[in-house]
Design an enzyme around this catalytic site. Structure first.
Site, PDB file in Angstrom:
ATOM      1  N   LEU A  12       0.821  -1.216   0.000  1.00  0.00           N
ATOM      2  CA  LEU A  12       0.000   0.000   0.000  1.00  0.00           C
ATOM      3  C   LEU A  12       0.853   1.263   0.000  1.00  0.00           C
ATOM      4  CD1 LEU A  12      -2.735  -0.994   2.624  1.00  0.00           C
ATOM      5  CD2 LEU A  12      -2.543  -1.607   0.218  1.00  0.00           C
ATOM      6  N   SER A  46      -4.575   1.705  -9.228  1.00  0.00           N
ATOM      7  CA  SER A  46      -5.451   2.879  -9.083  1.00  0.00           C
ATOM      8  C   SER A  46      -6.258   3.159 -10.346  1.00  0.00           C
ATOM      9  CB  SER A  46      -4.575   4.097  -8.783  1.00  0.00           C
ATOM     10  OG  SER A  46      -5.294   5.291  -8.948  1.00  0.00           O
ATOM     11  N   GLU A  48      -6.589   5.946 -11.422  1.00  0.00           N
ATOM     12  CA  GLU A  48      -5.841   6.985 -12.144  1.00  0.00           C
ATOM     13  C   GLU A  48      -5.137   6.406 -13.370  1.00  0.00           C
ATOM     14  OE1 GLU A  48      -5.176  10.597 -11.632  1.00  0.00           O
ATOM     15  OE2 GLU A  48      -7.156  10.172 -10.875  1.00  0.00           O
ATOM     16  N   TYR A  55       1.959  10.307 -11.481  1.00  0.00           N
ATOM     17  CA  TYR A  55       1.445   9.293 -10.539  1.00  0.00           C
ATOM     18  C   TYR A  55       0.743   8.174 -11.307  1.00  0.00           C
ATOM     19  CZ  TYR A  55      -1.723   7.082  -7.175  1.00  0.00           C
ATOM     20  OH  TYR A  55      -2.416   6.158  -6.429  1.00  0.00           O
TER      21      TYR A  55
HETATM   22  P1  NAP Z   1      -1.603   7.340   1.973  1.00  0.00           P
HETATM   23  O1  NAP Z   1      -2.554   7.651   3.070  1.00  0.00           O
HETATM   24  O2  NAP Z   1      -0.936   8.452   1.238  1.00  0.00           O
HETATM   25  O3  NAP Z   1      -0.461   6.375   2.590  1.00  0.00           O
HETATM   26  C1  NAP Z   1       0.734   6.120   1.896  1.00  0.00           C
HETATM   27  C2  NAP Z   1       1.628   5.263   2.770  1.00  0.00           C
HETATM   28  O4  NAP Z   1       2.846   4.991   2.068  1.00  0.00           O
HETATM   29  C3  NAP Z   1       2.050   5.918   4.111  1.00  0.00           C
HETATM   30  O5  NAP Z   1       2.013   4.937   5.113  1.00  0.00           O
HETATM   31  C4  NAP Z   1       3.478   6.336   3.834  1.00  0.00           C
HETATM   32  O6  NAP Z   1       4.276   6.432   4.989  1.00  0.00           O
HETATM   33  C5  NAP Z   1       3.939   5.180   2.964  1.00  0.00           C
HETATM   34  N1  NAP Z   1       5.149   5.463   2.186  1.00  0.00           N
HETATM   35  C6  NAP Z   1       5.349   6.454   1.299  1.00  0.00           C
HETATM   36  N2  NAP Z   1       6.575   6.377   0.786  1.00  0.00           N
HETATM   37  C7  NAP Z   1       7.199   5.312   1.363  1.00  0.00           C
HETATM   38  C8  NAP Z   1       8.479   4.727   1.260  1.00  0.00           C
HETATM   39  N3  NAP Z   1       9.420   5.235   0.446  1.00  0.00           N
HETATM   40  N4  NAP Z   1       8.761   3.615   1.991  1.00  0.00           N
HETATM   41  C9  NAP Z   1       7.847   3.111   2.830  1.00  0.00           C
HETATM   42  N5  NAP Z   1       6.606   3.638   2.994  1.00  0.00           N
HETATM   43  C10 NAP Z   1       6.286   4.721   2.265  1.00  0.00           C
HETATM   44  O7  NAP Z   1      -2.307   6.426   0.868  1.00  0.00           O
HETATM   45  P2  NAP Z   1      -3.693   5.603   0.936  1.00  0.00           P
HETATM   46  O8  NAP Z   1      -4.808   6.504   0.557  1.00  0.00           O
HETATM   47  O9  NAP Z   1      -3.740   4.836   2.176  1.00  0.00           O
HETATM   48  O10 NAP Z   1      -3.503   4.616  -0.316  1.00  0.00           O
HETATM   49  C11 NAP Z   1      -2.851   3.359  -0.163  1.00  0.00           C
HETATM   50  C12 NAP Z   1      -2.348   2.902  -1.518  1.00  0.00           C
HETATM   51  O11 NAP Z   1      -3.438   2.772  -2.411  1.00  0.00           O
HETATM   52  C13 NAP Z   1      -1.365   3.854  -2.200  1.00  0.00           C
HETATM   53  O12 NAP Z   1      -0.460   3.050  -2.939  1.00  0.00           O
HETATM   54  C14 NAP Z   1      -2.232   4.637  -3.157  1.00  0.00           C
HETATM   55  O13 NAP Z   1      -1.456   5.136  -4.231  1.00  0.00           O
HETATM   56  C15 NAP Z   1      -3.210   3.575  -3.569  1.00  0.00           C
HETATM   57  N6  NAP Z   1      -4.544   4.023  -3.980  1.00  0.00           N
HETATM   58  C16 NAP Z   1      -5.255   4.839  -3.157  1.00  0.00           C
HETATM   59  C17 NAP Z   1      -6.535   5.187  -3.508  1.00  0.00           C
HETATM   60  C18 NAP Z   1      -7.387   6.061  -2.615  1.00  0.00           C
HETATM   61  O14 NAP Z   1      -8.401   6.591  -3.102  1.00  0.00           O
HETATM   62  N7  NAP Z   1      -7.041   6.209  -1.330  1.00  0.00           N
HETATM   63  C19 NAP Z   1      -7.107   4.687  -4.704  1.00  0.00           C
HETATM   64  C20 NAP Z   1      -6.344   3.834  -5.493  1.00  0.00           C
HETATM   65  C21 NAP Z   1      -5.069   3.494  -5.117  1.00  0.00           C
HETATM   66  P3  NAP Z   1       4.431   7.802   5.839  1.00  0.00           P
HETATM   67  O15 NAP Z   1       3.345   7.748   6.891  1.00  0.00           O
HETATM   68  O16 NAP Z   1       5.798   7.694   6.395  1.00  0.00           O
HETATM   69  O17 NAP Z   1       4.264   8.956   4.896  1.00  0.00           O
HETATM   70  O1  F7E Z   2      -8.798  14.867  -6.370  1.00  0.00           O
HETATM   71  C1  F7E Z   2     -10.406  17.768  -7.970  1.00  0.00           C
HETATM   72  C2  F7E Z   2      -9.113  17.269  -8.584  1.00  0.00           C
HETATM   73  O2  F7E Z   2      -6.779  14.811  -4.906  1.00  0.00           O
HETATM   74  C3  F7E Z   2     -10.051  14.462  -6.874  1.00  0.00           C
HETATM   75  C4  F7E Z   2      -5.591   9.495  -4.721  1.00  0.00           C
HETATM   76  O3  F7E Z   2      -5.944   8.697  -3.618  1.00  0.00           O
HETATM   77  O4  F7E Z   2      -7.573   8.855  -5.903  1.00  0.00           O
HETATM   78  C5  F7E Z   2      -6.847   9.967  -5.429  1.00  0.00           C
HETATM   79  O5  F7E Z   2      -6.457  10.823  -6.496  1.00  0.00           O
HETATM   80  C6  F7E Z   2     -10.564  15.466  -7.894  1.00  0.00           C
HETATM   81  C7  F7E Z   2      -9.531  15.848  -8.958  1.00  0.00           C
HETATM   82  O6  F7E Z   2      -7.906  12.632  -5.649  1.00  0.00           O
HETATM   83  C8  F7E Z   2      -9.404  20.298  -5.568  1.00  0.00           C
HETATM   84  O7  F7E Z   2      -8.722  18.077  -9.684  1.00  0.00           O
HETATM   85  C9  F7E Z   2     -10.836  20.125  -7.186  1.00  0.00           C
HETATM   86  O8  F7E Z   2     -10.147  15.870 -10.218  1.00  0.00           O
HETATM   87  O9  F7E Z   2      -8.997  14.031  -3.985  1.00  0.00           O
HETATM   88  P1  F7E Z   2      -8.086  14.111  -5.125  1.00  0.00           P
HETATM   89  P2  F7E Z   2      -7.351  12.025  -7.025  1.00  0.00           P
HETATM   90  O10 F7E Z   2      -6.451  12.949  -7.736  1.00  0.00           O
HETATM   91  O11 F7E Z   2      -8.527  11.505  -7.770  1.00  0.00           O
HETATM   92  C10 F7E Z   2      -6.858   8.028  -6.847  1.00  0.00           C
HETATM   93  C11 F7E Z   2      -7.765   6.880  -7.217  1.00  0.00           C
HETATM   94  C12 F7E Z   2      -5.525   7.629  -6.364  1.00  0.00           C
HETATM   95  O12 F7E Z   2      -5.030   6.557  -6.691  1.00  0.00           O
HETATM   96  C13 F7E Z   2      -4.718   8.678  -5.669  1.00  0.00           C
HETATM   97  O13 F7E Z   2      -3.674   8.082  -4.888  1.00  0.00           O
HETATM   98  O14 F7E Z   2     -10.887  16.675  -7.213  1.00  0.00           O
HETATM   99  N1  F7E Z   2     -10.199  18.931  -7.091  1.00  0.00           N
HETATM  100  N2  F7E Z   2     -10.371  20.975  -6.282  1.00  0.00           N
HETATM  101  C14 F7E Z   2      -9.311  19.003  -6.096  1.00  0.00           C
HETATM  102  N3  F7E Z   2      -8.456  18.080  -5.594  1.00  0.00           N
HETATM  103  C15 F7E Z   2      -7.671  18.456  -4.542  1.00  0.00           C
HETATM  104  N4  F7E Z   2      -6.823  17.543  -4.006  1.00  0.00           N
HETATM  105  N5  F7E Z   2      -7.719  19.712  -4.013  1.00  0.00           N
HETATM  106  C16 F7E Z   2      -8.574  20.673  -4.490  1.00  0.00           C
HETATM  107  O15 F7E Z   2      -8.596  21.807  -4.003  1.00  0.00           O
END
Ligand code: NAP
Ligand code: F7E
Length: 344
Positions: A104, A149, A151, A173
């Protein structure tokens, strides 16, 4: 150390039967990278409730980052390692001999991937290869989950998006996640590892980082209510996403590692909402009109935007019996209430 050679004819781990988790079975061990993040904290809770030994990888920082897992620290094993450091990852996998590994960890904030594109590639792309190498060399029977993701779909080539939809990433990303996805598929096909890619759409919670739009809005609403802020600056209000609750999505991760054969899955709600609707719901929950408080600020508009994402999660529903349990409206209200409580 015995290095496994590539043998396409070798029967992979995917083909070996596996006892179900639970009563009468030895405790399973899971390694989680990114345990201090949003998903890592919910996944650790889920696995502990299922009786797993949980080993959490934490990178070295000058201050601790245990805010989300403070309540779990006496029940998980915290070990130091970094996605940038092959040796540390291999040591953790060799010592823990895990049944399951959940990758993760990542640089997960899309805008930062434009300002730190190389570092994002190191963590989010090559970090996956380092972890897969650790498993391949040290404990190849472990089952691996890769956090892919939505994305990766970026400029979506069809709607809704499913497992076969072509990728068109729109940020460094997204590009890094495409690499992570394909290297996971490649290690499965090259070495017979049980490795799966979960293509998860946006999932949120009260533990979401403050920079992501849902949390930025719910925290902004709470600050306005408490008199700590007067307005909220956002970027593209027309962007539309398929938003679900992180607590539901970590259950999908676990389910993906249980079937006899590995496969990749799209996980989402199948519903799409705009940032505008998000604002409307969050502000109206506390009786405010969002249009009086939200300002569009070009600083938050991205160089290349992902306009719309919507999941087709029917494969997960059919094969994993997974369905999301939290509606978008309930999710937004839960997050606003949690931020109000936190600021009280
Ligand atoms: P998050 O809150 O940003 O957590 C990221 C984690 O990665 C943190 O524990 C961070 O540690 C750790 N990390 C970053 N760089 C590292 C490194 N070099 N070595 C070891 N650990 C490291 O992300 P999340 O929302 O829980 O998402 C979990 C995963 O799912 C990520 O890979 C994200 O890209 C993916 N994802 C998320 C979403 C979503 O909507 N949340 C959707 C699709 C995919 P620190 O606490 O030290 O910063
Ligand atoms: O943006 C728009 C922005 O930063 C969502 C990560 O967990 O989900 C996440 O990525 C949308 C975008 O998430 C603001 O332009 C408008 O269209 O909450 P976000 P993300 O970029 O979709 C994917 C699935 C991942 O994998 C990623 O790790 O919202 N937006 N105004 C904004 N976004 C932010 N952050 N801030 C604004 O002020």
């Amino acid at each position: 150390m015995t290095v496994q050679k590539h043998d396409p004819a070798r029967k992979g781990e995917a083909d070996k039967p596996r006892a179900p988790a639970g009563a009468g079975q030895p405790r399973r061990t899971a390694v989680i990278t990114g345990i201090t993040g949003q998903d890592g904290s919910y996944l650790a809770e889920l696995l502990l409730a299922k009786g797993y030994d949980v080993v959490g990888i934490v990178r070295r920082t000058s201050h601790d980052s245990y805010e989300r897992i403070g309540h779990l620290l006496d029940r998980v094993h915290i070990v130091p390692a970094d996605l940038l450091d092959q040796h540390s990852l291999t040591s953790v996998v060799r010592d823990a001999r895990p049944d399951e590994v959940y990758n993760l960890a990542a640089q997960s904030f899309v805008p930062t991937s434009w300002t730190q594109p190389v570092l994002t590639g190191e963590f989010t792309a090559l970090g996956v290869t380092r972890l897969l190498e650790a498993v391949r060399l040290a404990h190849p029977t472990a089952r691996v989950y890769q956090a892919s993701s939505s994305e990766m779909f970026g400029k979506a080539q069809e709607t809704p998006q499913r497992e076969t939809t072509p990728f068109y990433p729109r940020s460094p990303y997204g590009v890094a996640k495409v690499y992570g996805h394909w290297i996971t598929v490649n290690y499965r096909e090259s070495y017979g590892l049980y490795a799966v890619s979960g293509i998860l759409f946006n999932h949120e919670s009260p533990r979401r980082g403050l920079e992501f739009v849902t949390r930025k809005v719910t925290d902004g609403v709470a600050r306005i209510v408490k008199g700590k802020a007067r307005d909220l600056h956002l970027g593209n209000l027309d962007a539309r996403r398929d938003w679900g609750f992180a607590g539901d999505y970590v259950d999908a991760m676990w389910r993906m590692l249980q079937p006899p054969r590995p496969a990749d899955y799209v996980i989402g709600t199948g519903e799409m909402h705009s940032v505008r609707e998000l604002c409307d719901l969050a502000f109206s929950h506390v009786g405010l009109d969002w249009q009086k408080y939200v300002t569009v600020d070009p600083r938050f508009v991205r160089p290349a935007e992902v306009d719309t994402l919507q999941a087709d999660p029917s494969k997960a529903r059919r094969e994993l019996q997974w369905t999301p349990g939290t509606s978008f409206a309930d999710l937004v209200r839960m997050m606003v209430d949690a931020d109000l409580e936190r600021l009280s």
